[in-house]
Design a protein around this motif. Structure first.
Motif, mmCIF file in Angstrom:
data_model
loop_
_atom_site.group_PDB
_atom_site.id
_atom_site.type_symbol
_atom_site.label_atom_id
_atom_site.label_comp_id
_atom_site.label_asym_id
_atom_site.label_seq_id
_atom_site.Cartn_x
_atom_site.Cartn_y
_atom_site.Cartn_z
ATOM 1 N N ASP A 23 0.930 -1.458 0.096
ATOM 2 C CA ASP A 23 0.479 0.030 0.069
ATOM 3 C C ASP A 23 1.379 1.342 -0.235
ATOM 4 O OD1 ASP A 23 -2.524 -1.010 -0.049
ATOM 5 O OD2 ASP A 23 -2.304 -1.306 2.268
ATOM 6 N N ASN A 24 1.819 1.196 1.038
ATOM 7 C CA ASN A 24 2.989 2.064 0.508
ATOM 8 C C ASN A 24 3.623 2.810 -0.540
ATOM 9 O OD1 ASN A 24 2.329 2.769 3.623
ATOM 10 N ND2 ASN A 24 4.119 2.089 4.407
ATOM 11 N N ILE A 25 4.108 1.253 -0.762
ATOM 12 C CA ILE A 25 4.316 1.550 -2.604
ATOM 13 C C ILE A 25 3.800 2.345 -4.106
ATOM 14 C CG2 ILE A 25 5.262 0.058 -4.981
ATOM 15 C CD1 ILE A 25 6.823 -1.637 -1.957
ATOM 16 N N GLU A 26 2.369 1.742 -3.148
ATOM 17 C CA GLU A 26 1.351 1.953 -4.170
ATOM 18 C C GLU A 26 1.470 4.000 -4.060
ATOM 19 O OE1 GLU A 26 -2.700 0.215 -5.624
ATOM 20 O OE2 GLU A 26 -1.835 -1.141 -4.766
ATOM 21 N N ARG A 27 1.018 4.280 -2.832
ATOM 22 C CA ARG A 27 1.069 5.307 -2.480
ATOM 23 C C ARG A 27 2.512 6.378 -2.899
ATOM 24 N NH1 ARG A 27 -1.913 4.334 1.607
ATOM 25 N NH2 ARG A 27 0.220 3.808 3.093
ATOM 26 N N LEU A 28 3.473 5.806 -2.901
ATOM 27 C CA LEU A 28 4.507 6.366 -3.813
ATOM 28 C C LEU A 28 4.819 6.387 -5.016
ATOM 29 C CD1 LEU A 28 7.160 5.156 -1.063
ATOM 30 C CD2 LEU A 28 7.020 7.502 -1.407
ATOM 31 N N LEU A 29 4.370 5.300 -5.961
ATOM 32 C CA LEU A 29 4.521 4.927 -7.261
ATOM 33 C C LEU A 29 3.941 6.237 -7.867
ATOM 34 C CD1 LEU A 29 4.506 1.541 -7.769
ATOM 35 C CD2 LEU A 29 5.899 3.222 -8.338
ATOM 36 N N ASP A 30 2.097 6.576 -7.025
ATOM 37 C CA ASP A 30 1.690 7.489 -7.449
ATOM 38 C C ASP A 30 1.766 8.895 -7.294
ATOM 39 O OD1 ASP A 30 -1.592 8.597 -8.280
ATOM 40 O OD2 ASP A 30 -1.604 9.352 -6.925
ATOM 41 N N GLN A 31 2.321 9.247 -6.594
ATOM 42 C CA GLN A 31 3.102 10.656 -5.825
ATOM 43 C C GLN A 31 4.387 10.566 -6.811
ATOM 44 O OE1 GLN A 31 5.040 10.808 -2.059
ATOM 45 N NE2 GLN A 31 5.493 13.031 -2.898
ATOM 46 N N ALA A 32 5.008 9.793 -7.229
ATOM 47 C CA ALA A 32 6.327 10.123 -8.403
ATOM 48 C C ALA A 32 5.607 9.739 -9.918
ATOM 49 C CB ALA A 32 7.065 8.831 -8.600
ATOM 50 N N GLY A 33 4.234 9.627 -10.468
ATOM 51 C CA GLY A 33 3.193 10.122 -11.738
ATOM 52 C C GLY A 33 3.668 8.265 -12.696
ATOM 53 N N THR A 34 3.698 7.112 -11.998
ATOM 54 C CA THR A 34 3.470 6.086 -12.082
ATOM 55 C C THR A 34 2.776 5.203 -11.491
ATOM 56 O OG1 THR A 34 5.095 4.640 -13.378
ATOM 57 C CG2 THR A 34 5.865 5.130 -11.376
ATOM 58 N N ASP A 35 2.529 3.912 -11.750
ATOM 59 C CA ASP A 35 1.463 2.817 -11.199
ATOM 60 C C ASP A 35 2.692 1.190 -11.072
ATOM 61 O OD1 ASP A 35 0.726 1.750 -13.399
ATOM 62 O OD2 ASP A 35 -0.421 3.198 -13.394
ATOM 63 N N LYS A 36 1.958 0.543 -10.382
ATOM 64 C CA LYS A 36 2.190 -0.853 -10.006
ATOM 65 C C LYS A 36 2.324 -1.578 -11.736
ATOM 66 C CE LYS A 36 -1.591 -2.982 -8.202
ATOM 67 N NZ LYS A 36 -2.419 -3.148 -7.250
ATOM 68 N N THR A 37 1.525 -1.504 -12.659
ATOM 69 C CA THR A 37 1.862 -2.288 -13.570
ATOM 70 C C THR A 37 2.995 -1.699 -14.384
ATOM 71 O OG1 THR A 37 0.877 -0.090 -15.519
ATOM 72 C CG2 THR A 37 -0.920 -2.036 -14.019
ATOM 73 N N HIS A 38 3.794 -0.249 -14.315
ATOM 74 C CA HIS A 38 5.247 -0.304 -14.811
ATOM 75 C C HIS A 38 6.507 -0.347 -14.015
ATOM 76 C CE1 HIS A 38 1.785 2.388 -16.627
ATOM 77 N NE2 HIS A 38 3.104 2.298 -17.660
ATOM 78 N N ILE A 39 5.940 -1.127 -12.538
ATOM 79 C CA ILE A 39 7.222 -2.030 -11.832
ATOM 80 C C ILE A 39 7.891 -2.575 -13.075
ATOM 81 C CG2 ILE A 39 8.389 -2.752 -10.363
ATOM 82 C CD1 ILE A 39 5.341 -2.150 -8.602
ATOM 83 N N LEU A 40 9.629 -2.723 -13.060
ATOM 84 C CA LEU A 40 10.590 -2.588 -13.571
ATOM 85 C C LEU A 40 10.905 -3.957 -12.402
ATOM 86 C CD1 LEU A 40 12.014 -0.148 -15.288
ATOM 87 C CD2 LEU A 40 10.467 -1.606 -16.421
ATOM 88 N N SER A 41 11.076 -4.147 -11.738
ATOM 89 C CA SER A 41 12.158 -4.669 -10.100
ATOM 90 C C SER A 41 11.565 -4.247 -9.418
ATOM 91 C CB SER A 41 13.763 -4.754 -11.014
ATOM 92 O OG SER A 41 14.874 -5.522 -9.825
ATOM 93 N N ALA A 42 11.348 -5.437 -8.687
ATOM 94 C CA ALA A 42 11.796 -5.296 -7.021
ATOM 95 C C ALA A 42 12.985 -6.485 -6.395
ATOM 96 C CB ALA A 42 9.588 -5.584 -6.624
ATOM 97 N N THR A 43 13.024 -5.830 -5.519
ATOM 98 C CA THR A 43 13.978 -6.455 -4.563
ATOM 99 C C THR A 43 13.107 -6.362 -3.434
ATOM 100 O OG1 THR A 43 15.899 -5.958 -5.746
ATOM 101 C CG2 THR A 43 16.451 -6.983 -3.395
ATOM 102 N N ILE A 44 12.912 -8.085 -2.812
ATOM 103 C CA ILE A 44 12.629 -8.065 -1.705
ATOM 104 C C ILE A 44 13.319 -8.797 -0.551
ATOM 105 C CG2 ILE A 44 10.073 -9.294 -0.543
ATOM 106 C CD1 ILE A 44 8.967 -9.574 -3.025
ATOM 107 N N TYR A 45 13.342 -8.316 0.812
ATOM 108 C CA TYR A 45 14.011 -8.978 1.700
ATOM 109 C C TYR A 45 13.149 -8.655 3.030
ATOM 110 C CZ TYR A 45 16.878 -5.563 -0.413
ATOM 111 O OH TYR A 45 17.327 -4.606 -1.500
ATOM 112 N N LEU A 46 13.529 -10.646 2.985
ATOM 113 C CA LEU A 46 12.429 -11.183 4.230
ATOM 114 C C LEU A 46 13.492 -11.141 5.647
ATOM 115 C CD1 LEU A 46 10.828 -13.547 2.587
ATOM 116 C CD2 LEU A 46 9.667 -11.453 3.428
ATOM 117 N N LYS A 47 12.755 -11.562 7.062
ATOM 118 C CA LYS A 47 13.596 -11.631 8.020
ATOM 119 C C LYS A 47 13.865 -13.183 7.435
ATOM 120 C CE LYS A 47 12.782 -11.538 13.048
ATOM 121 N NZ LYS A 47 11.846 -10.811 14.127
ATOM 122 N N ASP A 48 12.798 -13.542 7.930
ATOM 123 C CA ASP A 48 13.055 -14.837 7.837
ATOM 124 C C ASP A 48 12.720 -15.597 6.851
ATOM 125 O OD1 ASP A 48 13.184 -17.925 8.628
ATOM 126 O OD2 ASP A 48 12.229 -17.607 10.653
#
Length: 118
Positions: A45-70
């Motif tokens: 949800d936070n990412i969607e808000r930031l993408l909107d603020q930047a002028g884009t959306d989740k359909t334009h995501i090129l790359s994601a790096t996900i860090y998990l505690k476990d």
């Protein structure tokens, strides 16, 4: 080339725009008591808000790096939320790694690179 930084402090910017590309800092949930699913949902949800603020959306995501505690306990829970969130046919390149996050309450952190619409 113009570089635009949004939500900037002395240490980092939440959003950096350059040459048609948007870079988001690592995003986390606000609720450190939540499960991996809840933290993933809040982080996305936070990412969607930031993408909107930047002028884009989740359909334009090129790359994601996900860090998990476990990764052993949180990978499937995170993927249940992720798989529902990513638009059909718009899955980005993605890496998921286990990492020691800066606060023990964080279970998920996600960093995004996206394109600006043409």
């Amino acid at each position: 080339m113009n570089v635009e930084r949004l939500q900037t402090d002395t240490r980092m910017s939440a959003i950096v725009k350059h040459n048609g590309t948007v870079y988001l800092s690592g995003e986390v949930a606000n609720d450190l008591e939540g499960s991996a699913e809840q933290q993933t949902r809040e982080t996305l949800d936070n990412i969607e808000r930031l993408l909107d603020q930047a002028g884009t959306d989740k359909t334009h995501i090129l790359s994601a790096t996900i860090y998990l505690k476990d990764i052993a306990t949180d990978f499937e829970a995170m993927n249940r939320v992720w798989d529902q969130w990513v638009p059909q046919g718009a899955a980005p390149a993605r890496a998921t790694v286990e990492a020691k996050l800066f606060d023990p309450g964080f279970r998920v952190e996600i960093s995004i690179i996206a394109a600006l619409p043409a």
